[in-house]
Design an enzyme around this catalytic site. Structure first.
Site, short mmCIF file in Angstrom:
data_model
loop_
_atom_site.label_atom_id
_atom_site.label_comp_id
_atom_site.label_asym_id
_atom_site.label_seq_id
_atom_site.Cartn_x
_atom_site.Cartn_y
_atom_site.Cartn_z
N LYS A 204 2.74 3.83 7.56
CA LYS A 204 2.23 2.70 8.34
C LYS A 204 2.74 2.80 9.80
O LYS A 204 2.84 3.88 10.33
CB LYS A 204 2.61 1.37 7.68
CG LYS A 204 2.33 1.38 6.18
CD LYS A 204 2.46 0.02 5.55
CE LYS A 204 2.32 0.16 4.04
NZ LYS A 204 1.99 -1.08 3.39
N HIS B 148 -7.84 1.78 3.76
CA HIS B 148 -6.59 1.12 3.35
C HIS B 148 -6.77 -0.41 3.54
O HIS B 148 -7.40 -0.85 4.50
CB HIS B 148 -5.41 1.62 4.18
CG HIS B 148 -4.10 1.14 3.64
ND1 HIS B 148 -3.60 -0.12 3.92
CD2 HIS B 148 -3.21 1.71 2.79
CE1 HIS B 148 -2.44 -0.28 3.27
NE2 HIS B 148 -2.20 0.82 2.58
N GLU C 261 -5.48 0.43 -5.01
CA GLU C 261 -4.35 -0.32 -4.45
C GLU C 261 -4.69 -1.81 -4.52
O GLU C 261 -5.34 -2.33 -3.60
CB GLU C 261 -4.10 0.10 -3.00
CG GLU C 261 -3.74 1.55 -2.84
CD GLU C 261 -2.88 1.76 -1.62
OE1 GLU C 261 -1.74 2.19 -1.78
OE2 GLU C 261 -3.33 1.44 -0.51
N SER D 99 3.69 -1.23 -4.36
CA SER D 99 5.10 -1.44 -4.75
C SER D 99 5.60 -0.40 -5.76
O SER D 99 6.35 -0.73 -6.69
CB SER D 99 5.30 -2.87 -5.26
OG SER D 99 5.01 -3.79 -4.23
C1 PEP Z 1 0.57 1.19 0.86
O1 PEP Z 1 0.85 0.93 2.02
O2 PEP Z 1 -0.42 1.90 0.62
C2 PEP Z 1 1.43 0.67 -0.20
C3 PEP Z 1 1.08 0.87 -1.45
O3 PEP Z 1 2.56 -0.02 0.18
P1 PEP Z 1 3.80 -0.47 -0.76
O4 PEP Z 1 4.19 0.72 -1.58
O5 PEP Z 1 4.86 -0.89 0.19
O6 PEP Z 1 3.31 -1.57 -1.65
#
Ligand code: PEP
Length: 261
Positions: free
Chosen positions: A15, A100, A175, A221
């Site tokens: 990010k 995303h 996701e 996560s």
């Molecule tokens: C992501 O940014 O794609 C993501 C899954 O973040 P996190 O692992 O922090 O939930």
């Protein structure tokens, strides 16, 4: 695009964290903790400004692949601040994210926009990861299947009408928006269900074989403590990791999952 992928894909989405200096500090430690493995792919998505530092400082470790977090829908033009897929290819970046949830939520990337970005990445010869996932409201409203189908189908529709050629060796990431950066993780059962739904869409659109061989990553996560269970879930072919990928020790543990080390 390089050859077909073997084994799980372990991807780090940094990010808007880690400038060039912090990238070097991370790599110094990570290369010591994670030796190259030929049975898996490890891919980093640093901030665009840190990619040259990443490439220069990975100490010849070309197994640590690199991708771009976002590209513009245009090849070039008056688009201040943006980067195109063609430029990323010229800079020898191998992968790119499309769709995303932070781009969808904060930058207005709709399903069709994501389809154009997917097309641009393929056209430029990068390996895209198409990210899809539902919000908590959508999940609670029983819309999981509808949202995942719409996101995947629209991207495929746009891709087909762009005429930019086949999308071989598909990589997608499921996701769930409610699990990104929240500490809430989907259960292995939730992930298996969603990955199954995505594979059904791919099978309808592209046939059984491309659906079966597509890599579908789970993101939301992921941590060293849950990686083994998630990778063990049906149809989970890897992970896309945000927060836990920023720490070299924790991401190395994630990358070593199932390797016996
Ligand atoms: C992501 O940014 O794609 C993501 C899954 O973040 P996190 O692992 O922090 O939930």
């Amino acid at each position: 695009m390089s050859e077909a992928l073997r084994g799980p894909v372990l991807a780090a989405n940094w990010k808007m964290y880690k400038g060039p200096g912090a990238t070097r500090v991370f790599l110094d430690r990570f290369v010591a903790l994670y030796p190259a493995h030929s049975d898996r792919s490890v891919v980093f998505f640093p901030s665009a400004i840190s990619i040259p530092a990443f490439v220069a400082d990975r100490s010849g470790r070309e197994d640590l692949e690199v991708g771009i977090q976002d590209v513009h829908t245009e090849v070039e033009g008056a688009c201040t601040g943006a980067v195109s897929a063609a430029m990323a290819a010229e800079a020898e970046i191998g992968w790119g994210l499309a769709g995303h949830s932070e781009r969808r939520r904060d930058f207005g990337d709709h399903d069709a926009t994501v389809g154009i970005k997917l097309s641009r990445l393929l056209e430029a010869g990068l390996r895209p990861i198409l990210c899809v996932g539902e919000t908590l409201e959508e999940r609670r409203g029983g819309l999981l299947e509808e949202v995942l189908s719409r996101q995947v189908e629209t991207a495929l529709d746009v891709l087909e009408s762009s005429g930019c050629g086949p999308w071989n060796d598909k990589v997608l990431a499921y996701e769930p928006v409610w699990a990104i950066g929240t500490g809430e993780t989907a259960t292995p059962g939730d992930a298996a269900e969603a990955h199954g739904l995505i594979r059904e869409v791919l099978s309808r659109r592209a046939g059984d074989e491309p659906a079966a061989t597509a890599k579908i990553l789970y993101g939301g996560s992921v941590k060293p403590g849950n990686i083994e269970a998630l990778l063990g879930a049906d149809g989970v072919d890897g992970v896309l990791v945000g927060g836990a990928s920023l720490d070299p020790d924790s991401f190395a543990r994630i990358c070593l999952a199932g390797s016996g080390r």
